[in-house]
Write a protein that holds these residues in place. Sequence first.
Motif, short mmCIF file in Angstrom:
data_model
loop_
_atom_site.label_atom_id
_atom_site.label_comp_id
_atom_site.label_asym_id
_atom_site.label_seq_id
_atom_site.Cartn_x
_atom_site.Cartn_y
_atom_site.Cartn_z
N LEU A 1 63.64 23.78 23.50
CA LEU A 1 63.09 23.88 22.15
C LEU A 1 62.72 25.29 21.72
CD1 LEU A 1 62.23 22.23 19.64
CD2 LEU A 1 59.97 22.11 20.67
N PRO A 2 62.03 26.09 22.53
CA PRO A 2 61.69 27.45 22.07
C PRO A 2 62.90 28.32 21.78
CG PRO A 2 60.33 26.85 23.93
CD PRO A 2 61.36 25.79 23.79
N SER A 3 64.01 28.07 22.46
CA SER A 3 65.21 28.87 22.23
C SER A 3 65.91 28.50 20.93
CB SER A 3 66.20 28.66 23.37
OG SER A 3 65.61 29.07 24.57
N LEU A 4 65.70 27.28 20.47
CA LEU A 4 66.39 26.81 19.27
C LEU A 4 65.66 27.17 17.99
CD1 LEU A 4 67.42 23.29 20.55
CD2 LEU A 4 68.81 25.35 20.44
N ILE A 5 64.37 27.41 18.08
CA ILE A 5 63.57 27.70 16.88
C ILE A 5 63.48 29.21 16.71
CG2 ILE A 5 61.29 27.50 15.84
CD1 ILE A 5 60.99 24.85 17.26
N ARG A 6 63.81 29.68 15.53
CA ARG A 6 63.75 31.12 15.21
C ARG A 6 62.61 31.37 14.26
NH1 ARG A 6 67.71 33.49 18.40
NH2 ARG A 6 69.35 32.00 18.51
N ARG B 1 57.96 32.17 18.63
CA ARG B 1 56.52 32.20 18.35
C ARG B 1 55.76 31.73 19.58
NH1 ARG B 1 57.76 29.53 12.93
NH2 ARG B 1 57.86 31.30 11.55
N THR C 1 54.77 27.86 19.37
CA THR C 1 55.87 26.96 19.71
C THR C 1 56.11 26.96 21.21
OG1 THR C 1 56.91 27.50 17.60
CG2 THR C 1 58.28 26.40 19.22
#
Length: 90
Positions: A22-27, A30, A33
């Motif tokens: 999940l952290p890699s997919l959200i730009r 943050r 996250t």
Amino acid sequence: MNFFGDFAWWLMLLASLAMAALPSLIRPFRKTTLLTALLFWSTILAAMWITFDATAALAGFLISAAAGILSFLLAVFFSGLDLMAKKRYR
């Protein structure tokens, strides 16, 4: 090693894979996250440990951590390619 045949373990593994990636997919990246995903990921691994045993939790940890690291490295690589392409054609 009979946890491989249990459907609940596979669901927990799928959830831990999703939380690890999940952290890699959200730009952009943050801290909130990352910390939230880390909290849910560790909770899922703790549930694996409680429901099955330490071997199941270790297998889930290794698989999901490897997938999370790989997704992070791929995200950094592709964002670098995108940044290079933008700088080249300015």
